[in-house]
Design a protein around this motif. Structure first.
Motif, PDB file in Angstrom:
ATOM      1  N   VAL A 179      40.569  41.415  36.059  1.00 18.06           N
ATOM      2  CA  VAL A 179      39.716  41.605  34.945  1.00 18.06           C
ATOM      3  C   VAL A 179      38.241  42.490  35.517  1.00 18.06           C
ATOM      4  CG1 VAL A 179      40.467  40.578  33.061  1.00 18.06           C
ATOM      5  CG2 VAL A 179      38.955  39.481  34.437  1.00 18.06           C
ATOM      6  N   VAL A 180      38.267  42.157  36.796  1.00 17.41           N
ATOM      7  CA  VAL A 180      36.984  42.805  37.363  1.00 17.41           C
ATOM      8  C   VAL A 180      37.286  43.884  38.554  1.00 17.41           C
ATOM      9  CG1 VAL A 180      35.493  40.715  36.672  1.00 17.41           C
ATOM     10  CG2 VAL A 180      36.387  40.766  38.904  1.00 17.41           C
ATOM     11  N   LYS A 181      36.339  44.357  39.086  1.00 15.39           N
ATOM     12  CA  LYS A 181      36.542  45.212  40.326  1.00 15.39           C
ATOM     13  C   LYS A 181      36.672  44.648  41.377  1.00 15.39           C
ATOM     14  CE  LYS A 181      35.643  49.742  37.832  1.00 15.39           C
ATOM     15  NZ  LYS A 181      34.951  49.341  36.607  1.00 15.39           N
ATOM     16  N   PRO A 182      35.872  43.749  41.854  1.00 15.50           N
ATOM     17  CA  PRO A 182      35.764  43.341  43.321  1.00 15.50           C
ATOM     18  C   PRO A 182      37.085  42.699  43.548  1.00 15.50           C
ATOM     19  CG  PRO A 182      33.761  42.660  42.002  1.00 15.50           C
ATOM     20  CD  PRO A 182      34.559  43.169  40.999  1.00 15.50           C
ATOM     21  N   PRO A 183      37.468  42.603  44.849  1.00 15.63           N
ATOM     22  CA  PRO A 183      38.660  42.265  45.137  1.00 15.63           C
ATOM     23  C   PRO A 183      38.820  40.625  45.275  1.00 15.63           C
ATOM     24  CG  PRO A 183      37.945  43.104  47.006  1.00 15.63           C
ATOM     25  CD  PRO A 183      36.831  43.504  46.030  1.00 15.63           C
ATOM     26  N   LEU A 184      39.696  39.964  45.058  1.00 19.87           N
ATOM     27  CA  LEU A 184      40.013  38.624  45.477  1.00 19.87           C
ATOM     28  C   LEU A 184      40.296  38.518  46.875  1.00 19.87           C
ATOM     29  CD1 LEU A 184      42.990  37.281  42.964  1.00 19.87           C
ATOM     30  CD2 LEU A 184      40.545  37.941  42.418  1.00 19.87           C
ATOM     31  N   ILE A 185      39.924  37.086  47.476  1.00 19.70           N
ATOM     32  CA  ILE A 185      40.536  37.174  49.107  1.00 19.70           C
ATOM     33  C   ILE A 185      41.827  36.418  48.977  1.00 19.70           C
ATOM     34  CG2 ILE A 185      39.758  35.708  50.937  1.00 19.70           C
ATOM     35  CD1 ILE A 185      36.670  36.255  50.637  1.00 19.70           C
ATOM     36  N   ALA A 186      42.749  37.133  49.561  1.00 16.62           N
ATOM     37  CA  ALA A 186      43.973  36.790  49.336  1.00 16.62           C
ATOM     38  C   ALA A 186      44.410  35.116  50.103  1.00 16.62           C
ATOM     39  CB  ALA A 186      45.057  37.837  50.101  1.00 16.62           C
ATOM     40  N   THR A 187      43.664  34.868  50.901  1.00 18.83           N
ATOM     41  CA  THR A 187      43.964  33.654  51.507  1.00 18.83           C
ATOM     42  C   THR A 187      43.199  32.569  51.028  1.00 18.83           C
ATOM     43  OG1 THR A 187      42.016  34.219  53.214  1.00 18.83           O
ATOM     44  CG2 THR A 187      44.417  34.548  53.854  1.00 18.83           C
ATOM     45  N   ALA A 188      42.452  32.987  50.081  1.00 20.16           N
ATOM     46  CA  ALA A 188      41.645  31.642  49.396  1.00 20.16           C
ATOM     47  C   ALA A 188      42.537  30.832  48.322  1.00 20.16           C
ATOM     48  CB  ALA A 188      40.381  32.294  48.604  1.00 20.16           C
ATOM     49  N   PRO A 189      42.528  29.462  48.473  1.00 21.90           N
ATOM     50  CA  PRO A 189      43.239  28.951  47.553  1.00 21.90           C
ATOM     51  C   PRO A 189      42.911  29.105  46.204  1.00 21.90           C
ATOM     52  CG  PRO A 189      42.324  27.217  49.285  1.00 21.90           C
ATOM     53  CD  PRO A 189      41.504  28.826  49.262  1.00 21.90           C
ATOM     54  N   VAL A 190      41.587  29.170  45.532  1.00 19.57           N
ATOM     55  CA  VAL A 190      41.059  29.649  44.355  1.00 19.57           C
ATOM     56  C   VAL A 190      39.853  30.609  44.606  1.00 19.57           C
ATOM     57  CG1 VAL A 190      39.867  28.529  42.503  1.00 19.57           C
ATOM     58  CG2 VAL A 190      41.258  27.104  43.895  1.00 19.57           C
ATOM     59  N   SER A 191      40.227  31.570  43.438  1.00 20.17           N
ATOM     60  CA  SER A 191      39.329  32.594  43.123  1.00 20.17           C
ATOM     61  C   SER A 191      38.842  32.775  41.855  1.00 20.17           C
ATOM     62  CB  SER A 191      39.950  33.936  43.823  1.00 20.17           C
ATOM     63  OG  SER A 191      40.372  33.848  45.218  1.00 20.17           O
ATOM     64  N   PHE A 192      37.710  32.848  41.457  1.00 26.42           N
ATOM     65  CA  PHE A 192      37.143  33.175  40.105  1.00 26.42           C
ATOM     66  C   PHE A 192      36.599  34.358  39.867  1.00 26.42           C
ATOM     67  CE2 PHE A 192      36.096  28.413  41.007  1.00 26.42           C
ATOM     68  CZ  PHE A 192      37.366  27.898  40.299  1.00 26.42           C
ATOM     69  N   GLU A 193      37.307  35.115  38.948  1.00 22.74           N
ATOM     70  CA  GLU A 193      36.664  36.516  38.617  1.00 22.74           C
ATOM     71  C   GLU A 193      35.591  36.241  37.657  1.00 22.74           C
ATOM     72  OE1 GLU A 193      39.477  39.618  37.293  1.00 22.74           O
ATOM     73  OE2 GLU A 193      41.021  38.398  38.281  1.00 22.74           O
TER      74      GLU A 193
END
Ligand code: FMN
Length: 212
Positions: A121-135
């Protein structure tokens, strides 16, 4: 001993906070500039502060060299969006590489060799290796004093890697398996998340004086 925080020079104030408020979780924040330049940087003046709406707080200090905003702060102020990625042991060096004072036009995600995945839902990317990402979307920014911006962000979407979800229906997550790291006292010191103990929360006993 008392330290009058109103009178102490800035480096001493920082040291008092940095060496006492520990461990601190690390937000590895990904943002985009208005020109689309990707940025990633670690922030340990960070925590969760509420759940309705789900809220995170980031403490972004001004840039020590030029006194302006750090790139993360400029990007959040300009776009209103960011992703907070949590840091596991395996990502520690890549996270640290993102703390360099890089020019704003540098793609820090490429510089640090970070693998990304698209957010929902947001434009910045997730870090694929992170166990958790919060948009997140910025809900408030407070400039308290000349040297810092406090950003409150609402978590719109939480990503937890499947391998760490024990029971999705009950929202049970295997936190120890994530091997998250945090900041501790001193310069460049980190903690592994490995020495937990359990205490049940007590109920109030109205006769507590009599039982003493
Ligand atoms: C583990 C760690 C935690 C950090 N925490 C903060 C913080 O809470 N606030 C801050 O302003 N800088 C913090 N820094 C420094 C920033 O990461 C650094 O200034 C970085 O260059 C900022 O990048 P940016 O300009 O791309 O946002 C931290 C650095 C490290 C390594």
């Amino acid at each position: 001993m008392q330290f009058d925080m109103r009178a102490l020079p800035l480096p001493a104030r920082y040291k008092i906070i940095n060496s006492t408020v520990t461990p601190r979780p690390i937000a590895w924040v990904t943002t985009l500039s208005t020109d689309g330049v990707r940025n990633a940087a670690p922030y340990s003046f960070f925590n969760a502060v509420g759940d309705d709406p789900p809220l995170l707080v980031l403490g972004l200090l001004k840039h020590p060299r030029h006194g302006g905003m750090k790139d993360t702060a400029s990007n959040i102020m300009a776009t209103g969006e960011f992703v907070v990625n949590l840091v596991c042991e395996a990502d520690a060096e890549r996270m640290n590489r993102c703390s360099v004072d890089a020019p704003p036009e540098l793609d820090e995600i490429e510089y640090a060799g970070i693998e990304t995945a698209p957010a929902s839902v947001v434009k910045p990317p997730l870090i694929a290796t992170a166990p958790v990402s919060f948009e997140c979307r910025k809900v408030a920014a407070l400039d308290i004093g000349p040297r810092q911006t406090v950003i409150l962000g609402e978590i719109l979407m939480a990503h937890i890697k499947d391998e760490f979800v024990i029971d999705a229906a009950k929202a049970y997550v295997d936190n120890p398996a994530m091997k998250l790291i945090g900041r501790t006292h001193g310069s460049g010191w980190y903690l592994r998340n490995g020495d937990a103990f359990q205490m049940d929360r007590p109920t109030y006993d109205p006769d507590w004086r009599e039982r003493q």
